[in-house]
Design a protein around this motif. Structure first.
Motif, mmCIF file in Angstrom:
data_model
loop_
_atom_site.group_PDB
_atom_site.id
_atom_site.type_symbol
_atom_site.label_atom_id
_atom_site.label_comp_id
_atom_site.label_asym_id
_atom_site.label_seq_id
_atom_site.Cartn_x
_atom_site.Cartn_y
_atom_site.Cartn_z
ATOM 1 N N VAL A 17 0.866 -1.180 0.000
ATOM 2 C CA VAL A 17 0.000 0.000 0.000
ATOM 3 C C VAL A 17 0.902 1.229 0.000
ATOM 4 O O VAL A 17 1.816 1.335 0.819
ATOM 5 C CB VAL A 17 -0.920 0.025 1.243
ATOM 6 N N VAL A 18 0.656 2.149 -0.935
ATOM 7 C CA VAL A 18 1.386 3.417 -0.977
ATOM 8 C C VAL A 18 0.389 4.525 -0.712
ATOM 9 O O VAL A 18 -0.596 4.680 -1.437
ATOM 10 C CB VAL A 18 2.077 3.630 -2.337
ATOM 11 N N CYS A 19 0.633 5.301 0.334
ATOM 12 C CA CYS A 19 -0.317 6.325 0.769
ATOM 13 C C CYS A 19 0.409 7.634 1.057
ATOM 14 O O CYS A 19 1.535 7.636 1.559
ATOM 15 C CB CYS A 19 -1.048 5.852 2.029
ATOM 16 N N THR A 20 -0.245 8.739 0.731
ATOM 17 C CA THR A 20 0.276 10.071 1.050
ATOM 18 C C THR A 20 -0.499 10.602 2.252
ATOM 19 O O THR A 20 -1.673 10.927 2.127
ATOM 20 C CB THR A 20 0.094 11.033 -0.140
ATOM 21 N N PRO A 21 0.120 10.705 3.422
ATOM 22 C CA PRO A 21 -0.632 11.086 4.617
ATOM 23 C C PRO A 21 -1.072 12.543 4.654
ATOM 24 O O PRO A 21 -2.020 12.886 5.353
ATOM 25 C CB PRO A 21 0.326 10.763 5.762
ATOM 26 N N ARG A 22 -0.382 13.424 3.922
ATOM 27 C CA ARG A 22 -0.812 14.830 3.886
ATOM 28 C C ARG A 22 -0.327 15.468 2.576
ATOM 29 O O ARG A 22 0.605 14.991 1.940
ATOM 30 C CB ARG A 22 -0.295 15.605 5.095
ATOM 31 N N ALA A 23 -1.039 16.547 2.213
ATOM 32 C CA ALA A 23 -0.738 17.252 0.960
ATOM 33 C C ALA A 23 -0.731 16.290 -0.217
ATOM 34 O O ALA A 23 0.168 16.304 -1.054
ATOM 35 C CB ALA A 23 0.592 17.987 1.061
ATOM 36 N N HIS A 24 -1.755 15.448 -0.270
ATOM 37 C CA HIS A 24 -1.845 14.464 -1.353
ATOM 38 C C HIS A 24 -1.789 15.152 -2.715
ATOM 39 O O HIS A 24 -2.466 16.147 -2.946
ATOM 40 C CB HIS A 24 -3.157 13.683 -1.215
ATOM 41 N N ASN A 25 -0.953 14.611 -3.569
ATOM 42 C CA ASN A 25 -0.857 15.107 -4.939
ATOM 43 C C ASN A 25 -1.635 14.143 -5.832
ATOM 44 O O ASN A 25 -1.307 12.958 -5.867
ATOM 45 C CB ASN A 25 0.612 15.143 -5.365
ATOM 46 N N PRO A 26 -2.740 14.601 -6.476
ATOM 47 C CA PRO A 26 -3.017 15.975 -6.872
ATOM 48 C C PRO A 26 -4.037 16.740 -6.048
ATOM 49 O O PRO A 26 -4.209 17.930 -6.256
ATOM 50 C CB PRO A 26 -3.571 15.784 -8.282
ATOM 51 N N THR A 27 -4.758 16.111 -5.132
ATOM 52 C CA THR A 27 -5.935 16.769 -4.548
ATOM 53 C C THR A 27 -5.620 17.724 -3.415
ATOM 54 O O THR A 27 -6.430 18.595 -3.098
ATOM 55 C CB THR A 27 -6.933 15.724 -4.017
ATOM 56 N N GLY A 28 -4.482 17.554 -2.746
ATOM 57 C CA GLY A 28 -4.144 18.407 -1.615
ATOM 58 C C GLY A 28 -4.759 17.977 -0.298
ATOM 59 O O GLY A 28 -4.518 18.622 0.728
ATOM 60 N N VAL A 29 -5.535 16.891 -0.257
ATOM 61 C CA VAL A 29 -6.172 16.483 0.985
ATOM 62 C C VAL A 29 -5.147 15.809 1.895
ATOM 63 O O VAL A 29 -4.137 15.271 1.440
ATOM 64 C CB VAL A 29 -7.371 15.538 0.732
ATOM 65 N N SER A 30 -5.417 15.834 3.191
ATOM 66 C CA SER A 30 -4.570 15.188 4.190
ATOM 67 C C SER A 30 -5.410 14.215 5.008
ATOM 68 O O SER A 30 -6.599 14.444 5.233
ATOM 69 C CB SER A 30 -3.934 16.231 5.119
ATOM 70 N N VAL A 31 -4.777 13.141 5.435
ATOM 71 C CA VAL A 31 -5.465 12.139 6.240
ATOM 72 C C VAL A 31 -5.775 12.729 7.610
ATOM 73 O O VAL A 31 -4.880 13.240 8.292
ATOM 74 C CB VAL A 31 -4.603 10.876 6.384
ATOM 75 N N THR A 32 -7.028 12.668 8.015
ATOM 76 C CA THR A 32 -7.426 13.185 9.314
ATOM 77 C C THR A 32 -7.102 12.174 10.422
ATOM 78 O O THR A 32 -6.813 11.007 10.150
ATOM 79 C CB THR A 32 -8.935 13.473 9.339
ATOM 80 N N ARG A 33 -7.161 12.643 11.660
ATOM 81 C CA ARG A 33 -6.899 11.763 12.791
ATOM 82 C C ARG A 33 -7.876 10.584 12.804
ATOM 83 O O ARG A 33 -7.476 9.432 12.995
ATOM 84 C CB ARG A 33 -7.014 12.542 14.108
ATOM 85 N N GLU A 34 -9.145 10.885 12.552
ATOM 86 C CA GLU A 34 -10.168 9.832 12.578
ATOM 87 C C GLU A 34 -9.957 8.840 11.435
ATOM 88 O O GLU A 34 -10.077 7.623 11.619
ATOM 89 C CB GLU A 34 -11.563 10.449 12.495
ATOM 90 N N ARG A 35 -9.638 9.358 10.253
ATOM 91 C CA ARG A 35 -9.429 8.471 9.116
ATOM 92 C C ARG A 35 -8.185 7.605 9.311
ATOM 93 O O ARG A 35 -8.184 6.415 8.953
ATOM 94 C CB ARG A 35 -9.318 9.292 7.828
ATOM 95 N N ALA A 36 -7.135 8.183 9.876
ATOM 96 C CA ALA A 36 -5.924 7.407 10.132
ATOM 97 C C ALA A 36 -6.217 6.228 11.051
ATOM 98 O O ALA A 36 -5.713 5.115 10.839
ATOM 99 C CB ALA A 36 -4.845 8.301 10.737
ATOM 100 N N ALA A 37 -7.037 6.448 12.064
ATOM 101 C CA ALA A 37 -7.406 5.354 12.975
ATOM 102 C C ALA A 37 -8.166 4.267 12.228
ATOM 103 O O ALA A 37 -7.954 3.060 12.459
ATOM 104 C CB ALA A 37 -8.240 5.897 14.127
#
Length: 433
Positions: A211-231
């Protein structure tokens, strides 16, 4: 004739140019009849060719000779004709002077046999990683950027044909890395909080090995994984401890979002990758990697001293820069500037009825703009008006159309934001609501 002999014969035809990229190989049944062998023998030969990267299967379209993949890339050059809102580059005015930092240092040339990682940089990186990794069992390595780290880690554990779960839409370089190495892409959609847990669960149950994941500043959308989503993602991944998890935290130094780890303690193969390209400049080509012991050993063999280790000169330069208080101040300015520039574009878009829900708070250098219509004609129309943007289909984990464009805001001015959104509104057939 054996399957190996058939595969070798086809490879000779490819090498001699008698078979060209995209040429269709004979159907299995037909070739088996011509050679007087069992169909399973030909099928096995074709599988060998696919595994070697010499051919690719297209379902009912048959098996064709592989060519060099034509991959989209960041940093496209527009020859000065267009205003660049497409390249994904940081603002050069917010990048420190690497040569000045090196001139003031105490660098001593490193020779063969020296440690592959600069001790000062390793110590600095370990202190930076420790609060986020929250374990003593990790090692620090240095690679030629985040893409290099990801590719080496994937190929250390996976073989051609293995499946990898990636975000959809996805970072261009990740798409290219998977294609070049013959790895299968399993798309996991992202929303305003990051990877969707139910989609990741389905991918894992379907047999993905990484699994390859961008935890913050996702390219291209700019979204970041929230605390709740990370859990939620940790809970999903905990049921699959054999999977390799790579977190590409490329924007870490200039991010306005907190880092929330998605890797649970149950996963034994993991890596947290942090590039310096967004705040020290892409030309340094360096990333810091915190990883478990086994993965470190596998990665180290691919960074063997004397062959492909990262230049100690570059490592020393990075250490000098990240230790410099003036660079810290410049990085803080960059963090603030990038946030303001993306917010500026969002405000102008909202005034014209174009944009995402109010909860969308992009982090990074790019803004993902929904159009309500296919993106490619809009990107072309904007180019005719002097603007370069990236149409969203380039970032699709699976080929298809897109109704979004990616706009790089790293150097965006107030005047440019107004003029660009005016032109965008003018070329849109219907404003999305």
């Amino acid at each position: 004739m054996t399957a190996t002999e058939i595969a070798s014969s086809v490879r000779d035809l490819i090498a001699s140019g008698q078979l060209a990229p995209q040429d269709l190989l004979p159907p299995v049944r037909k070739l088996a009849e011509e050679l007087g062998v069992n169909r399973n023998t030909v099928a096995s030969a074709y599988r060998q060719l696919v595994a070697a990267g010499e051919a690719e299967t297209r379902g009912r379209g048959g098996t064709v000779v592989s060519g060099v993949p034509q991959l989209a890339s960041e940093g496209a050059w527009f020859g000065g004709r267009l205003i660049d809102l497409a390249s994904g580059n940081p603002d050069p005015e917010l990048i420190p002077d690497a040569l000045q930092a090196l001139r003031g240092g105490d660098y001593r040339p490193a020779f063969y046999g020296a440690p592959s990682v600069d001790p000062d940089l390793a110590g600095c990186a370990a202190e930076q990683f420790a609060p986020d990794v929250a374990t003593d069992g990790f090692r620090i390595l240095v690679t030629h950027g985040a893409v290099d780290a990801t590719e080496r880690l994937l190929t250390a554990y996976l073989t051609r044909g293995d499946a990898v779960a990636v975000e959809d839409p996805c970072f261009l370089a990740s798409i290219g890395t998977l294609r070049l190495n013959g790895l299968r892409t399993v798309a996991v959609p992202v929303d305003e909080a990051g990877m969707r847990p139910e989609a990741l669960r389905a991918a894992l149950e379907g047999g993905v090995r990484a699994v390859v994941c961008t935890p913050r500043a996702h390219n291209p959308t700019g979204v970041s994984v929230t605390r709740e989503r990370a859990a939620e993602l940790r809970s999903v991944l905990a049921a699959h401890p054999q999977v390799l998890v790579i977190e590409d935290d490329h924007f870490w130094a200039v991010s306005n979002a907190p880092y929330h780890r998605i890797t649970p303690p149950e996963v034994s193969r993991w890596a947290l990758v942090r590039s310096v390209s967004k705040f020290l400049g892409p030309d340094l080509r360096l990333a810091l990697v915190a990883t478990d012991e086994e993965s470190a050993e596998r990665l180290q063999t691919r960074l063997n001293t004397g062959t492909t280790w990262v230049s100690r000169l570059l490592q020393h330069t990075v250490y000098r820069l990240v230790s410099d208080p003036q660079v810290h101040e410049l990085t803080a300015r960059a963090r603030d500037a990038y946030a303001k520039r993306s917010a500026l574009l969002l405000a102008e878009l909202a005034e014209r009825g174009i944009g995402r829900p109010p909860g969308y708070r992009p982090d990074g250098l790019n803004v993902w703009v929904p159009l309500g219509t296919e993106a490619r004609p809009i990107a072309d129309a904007l180019a005719r008006r002097g603007w370069a943007v990236q149409p969203g289909h380039l970032f699709a984990a699976k080929a298809g159309t897109s109704q979004e464009i990616r706009v790089t805001t790293s150097t965006l001015t107030t005047q440019q934001a107004r003029e660009f959104t005016d032109d965008l509104a003018a070329v849109l057939p219907v404003h999305p609501t």
